[in-house]
Design an enzyme around this catalytic site. Structure first.
Site, mmCIF file in Angstrom:
data_model
loop_
_atom_site.group_PDB
_atom_site.id
_atom_site.type_symbol
_atom_site.label_atom_id
_atom_site.label_comp_id
_atom_site.label_asym_id
_atom_site.label_seq_id
_atom_site.Cartn_x
_atom_site.Cartn_y
_atom_site.Cartn_z
ATOM 1 N N GLU A 1 -3.177 7.541 -4.251
ATOM 2 C CA GLU A 1 -3.125 6.257 -3.543
ATOM 3 C C GLU A 1 -3.000 5.114 -4.534
ATOM 4 O OE1 GLU A 1 -5.887 5.042 -0.064
ATOM 5 O OE2 GLU A 1 -6.751 4.057 -1.823
ATOM 6 N N TYR B 1 0.853 -1.198 0.000
ATOM 7 C CA TYR B 1 0.000 0.000 0.000
ATOM 8 C C TYR B 1 0.882 1.238 0.000
ATOM 9 C CZ TYR B 1 -3.192 3.651 1.621
ATOM 10 O OH TYR B 1 -3.915 4.815 1.726
#
Length: 371
Positions: free
Chosen positions: A188, A101
Site C-alpha cells: 500500500e 491512494y
C-alpha cells in the site's frame, strides 16, 4: 509479517519506485545529521507497526537540523497504540499538490489479487465514498498488463497523457511486481503524492505472507508482537492486546470474537483478545488468566462453551489462581458444556456463580467494570 515504513520504502527503491530522500535513525543526533544532509525542511516519522501515527502526534516537521534533533528527542519518548517509538524515518518534506491512494492485496472471495486505487488519498482514506474507489481484479495468468494499468489510471480521473498519468501507469505496474516477487499479502502507498510533474510514494505499508518467508531470505525479520503477545504465543495461546479495560478469555476464535462484539455492543471496551483454544488444561488456563491480569483490567469475562475444553479444568484453574495469587478485579464466568456441573461446583466454592447465557454474563461484566 508487517514491515516498518522505512523497510517498505527500501523495497520500493530496489524496484525503482520513487521515494523521498531520507533514512532511518535511532537517536536525535542522527536525525539532525540526516536533516543536514538533505539540506531542506524534513519530516520526522515514528516507525511503529500501527496506523494513525499523524493523529497520535507521531509525525513532526523541522526546518533545520536543530529543530530535527528536538523533534526526534520528543518522538523517542512517545508510545503510539501501546507501541514504543524506538526508530524514526527522517526524509525530505515534499511539496504536496495532490494525494492519491494505491494498494494491492488478495480478495479471498474472488481468489485473485485486487488493485485498489483512489484519487482521494491521505489520512482518512477509510472515509472516502465508494464512488471514488477504483477496484480492479488481476488475473494471475495475465498479470499486470499495460492496458490494465491504463484503465486504472483512467478510472482515477488522471489524464493518461499527462506526465503524472504516465508516471502513475509505471508505478502501478511496478507495484504489482513488488507484490508478486516479495510474496506480499498487502502493498500500500498512502499517500502517493503528486508533486509538480513527479509522483512519489510518501508512505509505505508492506505485509509479507508468513508462509513464504523461507523464500524471502534477504528480507529483515520483524517481530510485531508485544512482549505480552510473544509470551502468549510461546505458551500456544492466541492473544492480542487491545486498548480497552475489560479482560476477555474464551475458548475458540469464533466465540472470542463473538464475546468482543457483544461486549462492545453493551458498552464495554475489551482489553484483549484471548483464545485459550480447545483442550487447554489447568496449567494453560492459569497462564491465560495471568496474561489477562497483566493488563490491569477493571473486570474480566470468561466465556466457556465446553466441548473438547472441560468446564471443570477451567474452573479448577481459575480457583487455583484465585487462591494462590488472588484476582483483584471482579470476574464473571459463563460456563456451559462438558463437565459443566462439576465445574460450577468448583466455582461455587470460591464464590462464583456461573452464567448460562453469554449476554447476561457480559452485561454483568460491564456493570461491574464501570460501577
Amino acid at each position: 509479517m508487517k514491515m516498518f515504513e522505512y523497510m517498505g520504502k527500501e523495497i520500493f527503491a530496489e524496484f525503482g519506485l520513487p521515494v523521498p530522500k531520507g533514512r532511518m535513525v535511532s537517536n536525535p543526533d542522527d536525525a539532525a545529521q540526516v536533516a543536514k544532509e538533505i539540506g531542506s525542511a524534513v519530516v520526522i516519522k515514528s516507525q511503529v507497526l500501527s496506523g494513525k501515527r499523524g493523529k497520535a502526534g507521531g509525525i513532526k516537521f523541522a526546518e533545520n537540523p536543530e529543530e530535527a534533533r528536538a523533534a526526534a528527542q520528543e518522538l523517542f519518548g512517545m508510545t503510539i497504540q501501546g507501541l514504543p517509538v524506538n526508530i524514526l524515518l527522517v526524509e525530505e518534506k515534499l511539496q504536496i499538490d495532490k494525494e492519491l491512494y494505491l494498494s494491492i492485496t488478495i480478495d479471498g472471495t474472488a481468489k485473485k489479487p485486487v488493485f485498489i486505487a483512489s484519487s482521494h488519498g491521505g489520512m482518512d482514506i477509510e472515509e472516502v465514498a465508494e464512488e471514488y474507489i477504483v477496484k480492479q481484479h488481476i488475473d494471475v495468468e495475465l498479470g499486470m498488463q499495460g492496458f490494465i494499468a491504463n484503465e486504472i489510471v483512467r478510472r482515477m480521473g488522471i489524464g493518461l497523457k499527462s506526465p503524472q498519468g504516465k508516471e502513475l501507469v509505471s508505478i502501478i505496474k511496478t507495484l504489482y511486481k513488488v507484490f508478486t516477487q516479495k510474496d506480499a499479502e498487502l502493498v500500500e502507498i498512502n499517500p502517493l503524492v503528486i508533486s509538480g510533474d513527479k509522483v512519489i510514494a510518501a508512505d509505505s505499508k508492506v505485509t509479507i505472507d508468513d508462509e513464504a518467508l523461507y523464500r524471502q531470505v534477504d528480507l529483515p525479520r520483524v517481530e510485531e508482537r508485544t512482549k505480552t503477545e510473544k509470551a502468549a504465543h510461546d505458551l500456544g495461546l492466541a492473544f492480542v492486546e487491545l486498548d480497552g479495560d475489560i479482560g476477555v478469555m474464551a475458548n475458540g476464535a469464533g466465540i472470542t470474537m463473538g464475546t468482543l462484539d457483544t461486549l462492545t455492543h453493551f458498552g464495554g471496551k475489551p482489553a484483549n483478545f484471548l483464545d485459550a483454544g480447545g483442550g487447554t488444561g489447568e496449567e494453560g488456563t492459569a497462564k491465560a488468566l495471568e496474561l489477562i491480569l497483566s493488563r490491569n483490567p477493571k473486570s474480566i469475562i470468561i466465556n466457556i462453551f465446553g466441548g473438547i475444553t472441560r468446564c471443570d479444568d477451567v474452573a479448577r484453574a481459575f480457583a487455583s489462581v484465585k487462591k494462590k495469587v488472588g484476582i483483584p478485579v471482579p470476574v464473571v464466568i459463563r460456563l456451559v458444556g462438558t463437565n459443566q456441573e462439576a465445574g460450577r461446583a468448583i466455582l461455587k466454592e470460591v464464590g462464583i456463580e456461573a452464567y448460562d447465557f453469554m449476554q447476561d454474563a457480559i452485561k454483568e461484566t460491564v456493570k461491574l467494570a464501570y460501577a
